[in-house]
Scaffold this motif. Structure first.
Motif, short mmCIF file in Angstrom:
data_model
loop_
_atom_site.label_atom_id
_atom_site.label_comp_id
_atom_site.label_asym_id
_atom_site.label_seq_id
_atom_site.Cartn_x
_atom_site.Cartn_y
_atom_site.Cartn_z
N ASP A 66 36.97 34.83 53.35
CA ASP A 66 38.40 34.58 53.58
C ASP A 66 38.87 33.34 52.82
OD1 ASP A 66 38.53 36.80 55.22
OD2 ASP A 66 38.41 35.64 57.09
N ARG A 67 38.07 32.28 52.82
CA ARG A 67 38.42 31.06 52.10
C ARG A 67 38.55 31.33 50.60
NH1 ARG A 67 36.38 26.05 54.12
NH2 ARG A 67 37.70 25.18 52.49
N LEU A 68 37.67 32.16 50.07
CA LEU A 68 37.70 32.48 48.64
C LEU A 68 38.89 33.38 48.31
CD1 LEU A 68 33.89 33.00 48.32
CD2 LEU A 68 35.20 31.18 47.20
N ARG A 69 39.14 34.37 49.15
CA ARG A 69 40.29 35.26 48.91
C ARG A 69 41.60 34.47 48.87
NH1 ARG A 69 37.63 38.80 52.91
NH2 ARG A 69 36.60 40.46 51.73
N ALA A 70 41.67 33.41 49.66
CA ALA A 70 42.89 32.59 49.68
C ALA A 70 43.13 31.88 48.35
CB ALA A 70 42.80 31.56 50.81
N LEU A 71 42.09 31.71 47.55
CA LEU A 71 42.21 31.06 46.24
C LEU A 71 42.55 32.03 45.12
CD1 LEU A 71 39.05 28.77 46.39
CD2 LEU A 71 41.42 28.05 46.68
N LYS A 72 42.33 33.32 45.34
CA LYS A 72 42.51 34.32 44.29
C LYS A 72 43.99 34.51 43.98
CE LYS A 72 42.43 38.77 45.11
NZ LYS A 72 43.70 39.18 44.56
N PRO A 73 44.36 34.43 42.71
CA PRO A 73 45.75 34.71 42.35
C PRO A 73 46.12 36.14 42.77
CG PRO A 73 44.58 33.73 40.49
CD PRO A 73 43.56 34.03 41.55
N THR A 74 47.33 36.33 43.24
CA THR A 74 47.76 37.63 43.76
C THR A 74 47.58 38.75 42.75
OG1 THR A 74 49.56 36.29 44.67
CG2 THR A 74 49.59 38.62 45.18
N GLU A 75 47.86 38.48 41.50
CA GLU A 75 47.81 39.53 40.47
C GLU A 75 46.39 39.79 39.97
OE1 GLU A 75 48.05 35.63 38.44
OE2 GLU A 75 49.13 36.51 40.12
N ALA A 76 45.44 38.95 40.32
CA ALA A 76 44.06 39.08 39.82
C ALA A 76 43.24 40.01 40.70
CB ALA A 76 43.40 37.71 39.76
N ARG A 77 42.27 40.68 40.08
CA ARG A 77 41.36 41.54 40.83
C ARG A 77 40.32 40.72 41.57
NH1 ARG A 77 38.34 45.43 37.71
NH2 ARG A 77 38.08 46.48 39.67
N LYS A 78 39.98 39.55 41.00
CA LYS A 78 38.99 38.68 41.63
C LYS A 78 39.26 37.25 41.17
CE LYS A 78 35.43 39.10 38.07
NZ LYS A 78 34.03 39.38 37.81
N LEU A 79 38.63 36.32 41.85
CA LEU A 79 38.68 34.92 41.45
C LEU A 79 37.68 34.76 40.32
CD1 LEU A 79 39.89 32.15 42.23
CD2 LEU A 79 37.89 31.82 43.68
N HIS A 80 38.15 34.28 39.17
CA HIS A 80 37.29 34.19 38.00
C HIS A 80 37.47 32.85 37.32
CE1 HIS A 80 35.39 35.34 34.18
NE2 HIS A 80 34.80 36.27 34.89
N TRP A 81 36.38 32.12 37.16
CA TRP A 81 36.40 30.78 36.58
C TRP A 81 37.05 30.76 35.21
CZ3 TRP A 81 35.27 26.20 38.76
CH2 TRP A 81 35.14 25.09 37.92
N TYR A 82 36.68 31.70 34.37
CA TYR A 82 37.14 31.72 32.99
C TYR A 82 38.67 31.77 32.89
CZ TYR A 82 37.58 33.16 28.13
OH TYR A 82 37.93 33.24 26.81
N ARG A 83 39.30 32.44 33.83
CA ARG A 83 40.76 32.60 33.79
C ARG A 83 41.51 31.50 34.55
NH1 ARG A 83 38.76 37.86 34.35
NH2 ARG A 83 39.11 39.09 32.49
N ALA A 84 40.78 30.62 35.21
CA ALA A 84 41.42 29.57 36.02
C ALA A 84 41.76 28.35 35.17
CB ALA A 84 40.48 29.16 37.16
N ASN A 85 42.87 27.70 35.52
CA ASN A 85 43.21 26.44 34.85
C ASN A 85 42.47 25.30 35.55
OD1 ASN A 85 44.74 25.57 37.12
ND2 ASN A 85 46.54 26.68 36.36
N ASP A 86 42.61 24.09 35.02
CA ASP A 86 41.86 22.96 35.58
C ASP A 86 42.19 22.67 37.04
OD1 ASP A 86 40.53 22.70 33.22
OD2 ASP A 86 41.43 20.79 32.63
N LEU A 87 43.45 22.78 37.41
CA LEU A 87 43.83 22.54 38.80
C LEU A 87 43.17 23.58 39.72
CD1 LEU A 87 45.47 20.95 40.87
CD2 LEU A 87 47.42 22.45 40.36
N ASP A 88 43.21 24.84 39.31
CA ASP A 88 42.58 25.89 40.11
C ASP A 88 41.07 25.71 40.16
OD1 ASP A 88 44.99 27.07 40.74
OD2 ASP A 88 44.93 28.45 39.03
#
Length: 188
Positions: free
Chosen positions: A37-59
Motif C-alpha cells: 500500500d505504501r508503494l502504490r501510494a508513490l506510483k504515478p497514476t498514469e504509470a503501470r508500476k513505480l519505476h526508478w528509471y522514470r522517476a525524477n529526483d524528488l520522486d
C-alpha cells in the motif's frame, strides 16, 4: 516462509558503466500488504508500476525514504565485468551468487520480475541446474511475476537504481537505505 523479491539493472552501455546489479528485498514483517500500500501510494497514476528509471529526483528521494521506513532488508550483488561481457552472462553470474546467499539465509520463496517467456525460461533452466549441483536447496521455490502486479518488486528496482546513481556520482539516494544492504561484489 521467508520470501525475497528480485529485480535487476544492467548497466552495459548505460552511462559508460559495465555493471550488472541484482537486488533482493526481504520483508522482515508479516504485514506485506502495508508495504504494498505504501508503494502504490508513490506510483504515478498514469504509470503501470513505480519505476526508478522514470522517476525524477524528488520522486526518487520519496521512494528511498519510504523504503527506508519499511521493515525490509536487501542483498545486492554488484558485478563489473569486461565491456565484452553480455548482460545475460552478468545475470547468470549474479543470480548464482544471489540465490546461493538467499538459500544460506533461509529464504524459501523467491519472486523475480518477469522479463518475458524466453528470459524466464533461461532463469528456470539455470535454477534447475543450481538445484542439481546443490548450489541451492531443492525446496527453494522460484517464480516470475509481472512488475505491475507485485509492488514488492518495485523495491529492488529502486535499490538497483540507487546503486547505479551512486556509481554515477549521486550517492545521496543510496544513503537512505545503505544500512539495510548486505553487499556481494564481483570484479568491483
Amino acid at each position: 516462509m521467508v520470501t525475497a523479491y528480485i529485480d535487476e539493472s544492467g548497466g552495459s552501455g548505460k552511462e559508460s558503466l559495465n555493471v550488472y546489479i541484482l537486488a533482493a528485498t526481504i520483508p522482515l514483517t508479516d504485514d506485506t500488504d502495508r508495504c504494498r500500500d505504501r508503494l502504490r501510494a508513490l506510483k504515478p497514476t498514469e504509470a503501470r508500476k513505480l519505476h526508478w528509471y522514470r522517476a525524477n529526483d524528488l520522486d526518487r528521494t520519496r521512494i528511498v525514504q519510504t523504503i527506508a521506513d519499511l521493515d525490509v532488508m536487501h542483498v545486492v550483488v554488484e558485478s563489473v565485468e569486461p565491456p565484452s561481457t553480455r548482460d545475460e552472462r552478468h545475470r547468470r553470474l549474479c543470480l548464482r551468487m544471489l540465490l546461493a546467499r538467499l538459500d544460506q539465509m533461509g529464504v524459501g520463496d523467491v519472486v523475480m520480475e518477469s522479463r518475458g517467456p524466453g528470459s524466464n525460461h533461461r532463469d528456470r533452466t539455470m535454477i534447475n541446474t543450481m538445484r542439481v549441483d546443490r548450489t541451492i536447496s531443492a525446496g527453494m521455490e522460484v517464480s516470475h511475476r509481472d512488475g505491475p502486479f507485485e509492488p514488492l518488486l518495485w523495491i529492488p528496482d529502486a535499490v538497483c537504481g540507487a546503486v547505479v546513481d551512486r556509481r554515477l556520482g549521486r550517492p545521496h539516494f543510496l544513503s537512505h537505505v545503505q544500512e539495510t544492504i548486505e553487499w556481494i561484489t564481483r570484479g568491483v
